[in-house]
Design a protein around this motif. Structure first.
Motif, PDB file in Angstrom:
ATOM      1  N   SER A 450      12.332   5.842   3.067  1.00  0.00           N
ATOM      2  CA  SER A 450      11.202   5.511   2.030  1.00  0.00           C
ATOM      3  C   SER A 450      10.325   6.604   1.942  1.00  0.00           C
ATOM      4  CB  SER A 450      10.426   4.170   2.548  1.00  0.00           C
ATOM      5  OG  SER A 450       9.302   3.824   1.901  1.00  0.00           O
ATOM      6  N   TRP A 451       9.695   6.822   0.744  1.00  0.00           N
ATOM      7  CA  TRP A 451       8.827   8.010   0.493  1.00  0.00           C
ATOM      8  C   TRP A 451       7.985   7.539  -0.777  1.00  0.00           C
ATOM      9  CZ3 TRP A 451      14.190   7.939  -0.350  1.00  0.00           C
ATOM     10  CH2 TRP A 451      14.613   7.775  -1.683  1.00  0.00           C
ATOM     11  N   PRO A 452       6.775   8.388  -0.908  1.00  0.00           N
ATOM     12  CA  PRO A 452       6.117   8.158  -1.998  1.00  0.00           C
ATOM     13  C   PRO A 452       6.570   8.678  -3.438  1.00  0.00           C
ATOM     14  CG  PRO A 452       5.060   9.728  -0.873  1.00  0.00           C
ATOM     15  CD  PRO A 452       6.393   9.334  -0.037  1.00  0.00           C
ATOM     16  N   GLU A 453       6.810   7.830  -4.261  1.00  0.00           N
ATOM     17  CA  GLU A 453       7.564   8.243  -5.702  1.00  0.00           C
ATOM     18  C   GLU A 453       6.307   9.182  -6.294  1.00  0.00           C
ATOM     19  OE1 GLU A 453       8.606   5.053  -7.954  1.00  0.00           O
ATOM     20  OE2 GLU A 453      10.438   4.330  -6.411  1.00  0.00           O
ATOM     21  N   VAL A 454       5.017   8.656  -6.077  1.00  0.00           N
ATOM     22  CA  VAL A 454       4.113   9.461  -6.636  1.00  0.00           C
ATOM     23  C   VAL A 454       2.733   9.378  -5.589  1.00  0.00           C
ATOM     24  CG1 VAL A 454       2.317   9.365  -8.545  1.00  0.00           C
ATOM     25  CG2 VAL A 454       4.403   8.831  -9.037  1.00  0.00           C
ATOM     26  N   PHE A 455       2.053  10.673  -5.328  1.00  0.00           N
ATOM     27  CA  PHE A 455       1.010  10.825  -4.396  1.00  0.00           C
ATOM     28  C   PHE A 455       0.003  10.432  -5.330  1.00  0.00           C
ATOM     29  CE2 PHE A 455       4.058  13.169  -1.793  1.00  0.00           C
ATOM     30  CZ  PHE A 455       3.550  13.064  -0.744  1.00  0.00           C
ATOM     31  N   LEU A 456      -0.817   9.188  -4.449  1.00  0.00           N
ATOM     32  CA  LEU A 456      -2.019   8.633  -5.309  1.00  0.00           C
ATOM     33  C   LEU A 456      -3.340   9.050  -4.532  1.00  0.00           C
ATOM     34  CD1 LEU A 456      -0.518   5.132  -5.813  1.00  0.00           C
ATOM     35  CD2 LEU A 456      -0.483   6.961  -7.393  1.00  0.00           C
ATOM     36  N   GLU A 458      -5.954   7.443  -4.378  1.00  0.00           N
ATOM     37  CA  GLU A 458      -6.653   6.103  -4.026  1.00  0.00           C
ATOM     38  C   GLU A 458      -7.049   6.373  -2.596  1.00  0.00           C
ATOM     39  OE1 GLU A 458      -7.034   4.078  -6.367  1.00  0.00           O
ATOM     40  OE2 GLU A 458      -5.703   4.739  -7.826  1.00  0.00           O
ATOM     41  N   ARG A 459      -7.985   5.441  -2.431  1.00  0.00           N
ATOM     42  CA  ARG A 459      -8.383   5.053  -1.140  1.00  0.00           C
ATOM     43  C   ARG A 459      -7.321   4.733  -0.193  1.00  0.00           C
ATOM     44  NH1 ARG A 459     -13.602   1.879   1.243  1.00  0.00           N
ATOM     45  NH2 ARG A 459     -12.086   0.080   0.617  1.00  0.00           N
ATOM     46  N   GLU A 460      -6.627   3.588  -0.566  1.00  0.00           N
ATOM     47  CA  GLU A 460      -5.529   3.027   0.310  1.00  0.00           C
ATOM     48  C   GLU A 460      -4.077   2.919  -0.763  1.00  0.00           C
ATOM     49  OE1 GLU A 460      -4.705  -1.170   2.689  1.00  0.00           O
ATOM     50  OE2 GLU A 460      -5.945  -1.284   0.669  1.00  0.00           O
ATOM     51  N   VAL A 461      -3.244   3.295   0.214  1.00  0.00           N
ATOM     52  CA  VAL A 461      -1.987   3.011  -0.463  1.00  0.00           C
ATOM     53  C   VAL A 461      -1.167   2.311   0.646  1.00  0.00           C
ATOM     54  CG1 VAL A 461      -1.533   5.328  -1.931  1.00  0.00           C
ATOM     55  CG2 VAL A 461      -0.875   5.291   0.673  1.00  0.00           C
ATOM     56  N   SER A 462      -0.491   1.226   0.071  1.00  0.00           N
ATOM     57  CA  SER A 462       0.219   0.352   0.758  1.00  0.00           C
ATOM     58  C   SER A 462       1.761  -0.074   0.382  1.00  0.00           C
ATOM     59  CB  SER A 462      -0.501  -1.265   1.048  1.00  0.00           C
ATOM     60  OG  SER A 462      -0.645  -1.799  -0.141  1.00  0.00           O
ATOM     61  N   ARG A 463       2.553  -0.575   1.373  1.00  0.00           N
ATOM     62  CA  ARG A 463       3.919  -0.731   0.915  1.00  0.00           C
ATOM     63  C   ARG A 463       4.630  -1.759   1.648  1.00  0.00           C
ATOM     64  NH1 ARG A 463       8.327   3.749  -1.253  1.00  0.00           N
ATOM     65  NH2 ARG A 463       9.915   2.387  -2.185  1.00  0.00           N
ATOM     66  N   GLU A 464       5.320  -2.783   1.309  1.00  0.00           N
ATOM     67  CA  GLU A 464       6.115  -3.610   2.033  1.00  0.00           C
ATOM     68  C   GLU A 464       7.305  -3.102   2.074  1.00  0.00           C
ATOM     69  OE1 GLU A 464       6.313  -8.339   2.778  1.00  0.00           O
ATOM     70  OE2 GLU A 464       6.575  -7.762   0.805  1.00  0.00           O
ATOM     71  N   LEU A 465       8.001  -2.880   3.436  1.00  0.00           N
ATOM     72  CA  LEU A 465       9.370  -2.584   3.632  1.00  0.00           C
ATOM     73  C   LEU A 465      10.052  -3.523   4.200  1.00  0.00           C
ATOM     74  CD1 LEU A 465       8.306   0.933   5.102  1.00  0.00           C
ATOM     75  CD2 LEU A 465       8.929   0.350   2.815  1.00  0.00           C
ATOM     76  N   TRP A 466      11.427  -3.620   4.172  1.00  0.00           N
ATOM     77  CA  TRP A 466      12.454  -4.422   4.658  1.00  0.00           C
ATOM     78  C   TRP A 466      13.526  -3.585   5.570  1.00  0.00           C
ATOM     79  CZ3 TRP A 466      11.680  -9.701   4.948  1.00  0.00           C
ATOM     80  CH2 TRP A 466      10.875 -10.063   3.945  1.00  0.00           C
ATOM     81  N   LEU A 467      13.219  -3.763   6.913  1.00  0.00           N
ATOM     82  CA  LEU A 467      13.846  -2.834   8.003  1.00  0.00           C
ATOM     83  C   LEU A 467      14.594  -3.578   9.015  1.00  0.00           C
ATOM     84  CD1 LEU A 467      10.788  -0.431   8.800  1.00  0.00           C
ATOM     85  CD2 LEU A 467      12.731  -0.140   7.038  1.00  0.00           C
ATOM     86  N   LEU A 474       7.156   7.204  11.325  1.00  0.00           N
ATOM     87  CA  LEU A 474       6.289   7.357  10.177  1.00  0.00           C
ATOM     88  C   LEU A 474       5.522   8.179  10.018  1.00  0.00           C
ATOM     89  CD1 LEU A 474       5.600   5.003   8.157  1.00  0.00           C
ATOM     90  CD2 LEU A 474       3.834   4.111   9.541  1.00  0.00           C
ATOM     91  N   VAL A 475       5.296   9.080   8.943  1.00  0.00           N
ATOM     92  CA  VAL A 475       4.614  10.216   8.826  1.00  0.00           C
ATOM     93  C   VAL A 475       3.667  10.245   7.599  1.00  0.00           C
ATOM     94  CG1 VAL A 475       4.830  12.772   8.417  1.00  0.00           C
ATOM     95  CG2 VAL A 475       6.619  11.483   9.543  1.00  0.00           C
ATOM     96  N   PRO A 476       2.387  10.037   7.796  1.00  0.00           N
ATOM     97  CA  PRO A 476       1.328  10.014   6.735  1.00  0.00           C
ATOM     98  C   PRO A 476       1.144  11.468   6.386  1.00  0.00           C
ATOM     99  CG  PRO A 476       0.355   9.234   8.662  1.00  0.00           C
ATOM    100  CD  PRO A 476       1.764   9.771   9.210  1.00  0.00           C
ATOM    101  N   CYS A 477       0.860  11.599   5.086  1.00  0.00           N
ATOM    102  CA  CYS A 477       0.679  13.186   4.684  1.00  0.00           C
ATOM    103  C   CYS A 477      -0.179  13.086   3.337  1.00  0.00           C
ATOM    104  CB  CYS A 477       1.882  14.005   4.572  1.00  0.00           C
ATOM    105  SG  CYS A 477       3.117  13.175   3.244  1.00  0.00           S
ATOM    106  N   THR A 478      -0.748  14.414   3.174  1.00  0.00           N
ATOM    107  CA  THR A 478      -1.294  14.682   1.595  1.00  0.00           C
ATOM    108  C   THR A 478      -0.440  15.366   0.981  1.00  0.00           C
ATOM    109  OG1 THR A 478      -2.206  16.723   2.632  1.00  0.00           O
ATOM    110  CG2 THR A 478      -3.556  14.645   2.983  1.00  0.00           C
ATOM    111  N   SER A 479      -0.588  15.504  -0.527  1.00  0.00           N
ATOM    112  CA  SER A 479       0.456  15.959  -1.187  1.00  0.00           C
ATOM    113  C   SER A 479       0.318  17.462  -0.975  1.00  0.00           C
ATOM    114  CB  SER A 479      -0.035  15.387  -2.816  1.00  0.00           C
ATOM    115  OG  SER A 479      -1.198  16.068  -3.092  1.00  0.00           O
TER     116      SER A 479
END
Length: 686
Positions: A450-456, A458-467, A474-479
């Motif tokens: 899973s990866w960000p299609e677009v870097f936002l 926003e103060r918060e980005v969230s996503r529901e995943l099924w694993l 898990l690697v959080p990052c800036t654009s």
């Protein structure tokens, strides 16, 4: 363990304050300030957020203010001022000259949930009993519930009319005071100009927001709205970007609205799906189909028309789902429980929170672009997903909700722009036991799941995943690389663990406690290695072996009876034992309880009286009415009406357990039905 942590903040871990000192808010003791003002017969004046231009700001907002701005207290503005009234219409607020429709839309959504409302706005405050010109509000701010203390001096024009938020009932002032407290939290009134409704929803609840782009809305949008409306959610929306001007259809572009209801009606030509919205201005409504003056209401039966149609110029109106999708750009749903989109209704969830930082030269690696980039330098979190015990027969994937929040980079909310953020998820093929970061070679040969299609930005980005159950990275990052900021990572699932690689931090235990009790972690390891399941005797040995730094003057002594009680409250399988994962959850709670208890036990006596108990429970995320809190002191306290730490732990666990039981069993949020065996199990065993 049953979890609904965001609202109560009850799973706060033992973090140290960040480089920003968390909030830049002064440490103000509300009770002490109130007592001093009452003793000295004076009204509180908040020097940290004074009644001057500095609290308003220095930008474009100044151009909107009346020439002779004054600051007045509510008793100077009305002969019978009231803080709050349960008899008034719930949506009675109107926006002022500040461009904070996003804040007000979220606030109006908050009024639809009285229990959450009471958490943010203590309703026992007034302008009569113990009035000293001081008020307090609570906000969830990056992992912590924080109090914000203000005085009640409000900006007005020469006629004595409020310049900012006001109520349609001119003697009600809770909205204006709450706006002032939020302005103080954000830096100034100017810092409330422009924002996303999702930001305020999170600050009011600690929930996780899901934003739906209505131009790409899924086909089951009505089903999602139905689930959200009848679940623990707050819902807002925004029109397409613009300059907040009124369009011919009555909508305001670049504006936030509150979703206050939905309804499926049956017309002569078939079903119609209606959405009810409210404009934070308290006026200016939709003029299309199903508006107050629309002829489409004649398509309904007289009974249904009477039920739904209210011709008031109050900013609230109906429109079709079709028109809603066409004229609004974003739908924001703030989930207070993670299972909104999951079919596992009423199931129990785990919640983990980690703080992190992107630092130039070390952990600000930027996005993943080429095999030789610096992406691997970003913070890395090893995530393990398991099937819960009761779900082992199921072979489907497990639900995981990930929320990444970036913290403001300046005390003033709007002073520095936000970074574009996102997160990547990788599968780790085998159990990774090394605590060091994965090297660049791993990312050269492993594609993300899973990866960000677009870097936002926003103060918060969230996503529901099924694993599938297993180990992940898990690697959080800036654009962009070399951009500095702090972040908060939150995970919700049925069963998981999370810890940061290459860091001394640990989710399972507080680093500060382990450092001050050398050998304690080794002791835990030995016990768990010998006893995969912990019984009451072993739990007693563990808890009495711990050195509690915050309770050094009066170390607690856990009896076998108290440990049996604690175990019964957390024993989901009725086995009489506790798994290691369940103990880790208990440990997080104990760290939170210790912090709250120690903060209120300022003299180190080892006991709390009624006022201190109520404050400690609030600090730990539980709010009880005065009468209930007094009864709890009678039940769990000693003859002198004092409660020690062990009894405080038992009380907190029982309150949270009973709250979780209710939330999991209730269908409508109002009541539950239990058969006799279930009632006996819940009341006698727990």
């Amino acid at each position: 363990m049953a979890l609904c942590p965001p609202l109560g903040g009850r799973w706060k871990l033992g973090w140290k304050d960040s480089m920003q000192g968390s909030l830049h808010l002064p440490q103000q003791n509300y009770e002490a300030l109130l007592d001093r003002c009452l003793r000295d017969h004076c009204l509180f004046e908040d020097s940290s957020f004074p009644a001057t231009q500095s609290s308003i700001g220095s930008g474009a907002l100044l151009q909107k203010l009346p020439q002779r701005l004054q600051w007045r207290r509510p008793p100077e503005l009305h002969s019978n001022p009231q803080f709050y009234s349960t008899r008034t219409k719930r949506l009675d607020l109107c926006q002022g000259v500040v461009g904070d429709c996003w804040f007000l839309a979220a606030l109006q959504a908050l009024t639809l949930h009285e229990d959450i409302m009471r958490r943010i706005v203590p309703l026992n405050q007034s302008f009569t009993e113990n009035y000293a010109g001081i008020f307090r509000f609570w906000f969830w701010h990056f992992g912590k519930w924080v109090p914000v203390v203000i005085d009640d001096r409000l900006p007005v024009n020469e006629a004595g009319q409020l310049v900012f938020v006001s109520s349609t009932c001119k003697n009600l002032f809770w909205g204006a005071l709450l706006e002032k407290a939020y302005a103080k939290l954000c830096g100034s009134y100017e810092d409330l100009q422009f924002g996303q409704v999702s930001e305020a929803l999170v600050d009011f609840t600690g929930g996780v927001t899901m934003t739906i782009n209505l131009s790409e809305a899924p086909g089951n949008l009505w089903h999602t709205l139905t689930q959200a409306t009848y679940s623990r959610t707050l819902i807002g929306c925004q029109t397409h970007l613009g300059k907040e001007r009124v369009l011919e259809n009555g909508l305001v572009d670049g504006h936030a609205y509150t979703v206050t209801g939905i309804w499926k009606v049956t017309c002569k030509y078939g079903p119609e799906y209606l959405v009810k919205l409210r404009n934070p201005w308290g006026k200016v409504e939709w003029r299309g189909d199903w508006s107050d003056s629309s002829s489409t209401w004649e398509l309904l039966s007289p009974k249904e028309k009477i039920l739904l149609l209210q011709k008031d110029n109050d900013g609230e109106f109906w429109m079709t789902l079709r028109d809603f999708k066409a004229h609004f750009s974003l739908l924001v749903i703030c989930k207070l429980t993670p299972g909104l989109l999951s079919p596992e209704v009423g199931q129990k969830w785990m919640y983990t929170m980690q703080e992190g930082r992107w630092q130039k030269g070390s952990t600000a690696g930027g996005r993943m672009e080429s095999p030789r980039d610096t992406f691997w330098k970003n913070p890395q979190f090893l995530l393990s997903i398991w099937r819960p015990e009761e779900g082992r027969r199921s072979r489907g994937p497990c639900s995981l909700l990930v929320s990444l929040l970036q913290k403001p980079r300046h005390r003033h909310r709007n002073r520095k722009p936000r970074l574009a953020i996102g997160f990547f998820l990788f599968r780790v093929s085998k159990c990774y036991e090394d605590q060091r970061k994965l090297p660049p070679e791993f990312f050269w040969s492993n594609a993300p799941l899973s990866w960000p299609e677009v870097f936002l930005t926003e103060r918060e980005v969230s996503r529901e995943l099924w694993l599938e159950p297993g180990t992940y990275l898990l690697v959080p990052c800036t654009s962009e690389a070399h951009k500095e900021a702090e972040f908060l990572l939150r995970l919700f699932s049925r069963k998981h663990t999370l810890h940061e690689l290459g860091s001394n931090s640990s989710v399972a235990f507080s680093k500060e406690i382990v450092d001050q009790n050398k050998g304690q972690d080794e002791f835990f390891t030995k016990v768990f290695g010998k006893y995969p399941e912990i019984n009451a005797v072993q739990l007693q040995k563990i808890l009495n072996h711990v050195i509690w730094p915050g309770l050094a003057n009066a170390p607690p002594l856990f009896s076998l009876d108290s440990c049996q009680g604690i175990l019964a409250l957390l024993d989901l399988t009725a086995s009489g034992t506790m798994s290691i994962q369940e103990f880790r959850g208990l440990w997080k709670r104990l760290m939170l309880y210790q912090e709250a208890f120690h903060k209120q036990d300022s003299h180190g006596s080892g006991y709390l009286r009624w006022v201190q108990l109520q404050a400690a429970m609030r600090e730990a995320g539980v709010v009880l009415r005065d009468r209930v809190c007094q009864l709890m002191l009678l039940r769990y306290g000693g003859p002198s009406l004092r409660i020690d730490f062990v009894s405080f732990v038992q009380l907190m666990l029982r309150v949270e357990n009973m709250e979780d039981v209710f939330q999991n069993l209730t269908q409508d949020g109002k009541g539950i039905y239990l058969q006799k065996p279930e009632w006996l199990m819940m009341t006698l065993y727990s």
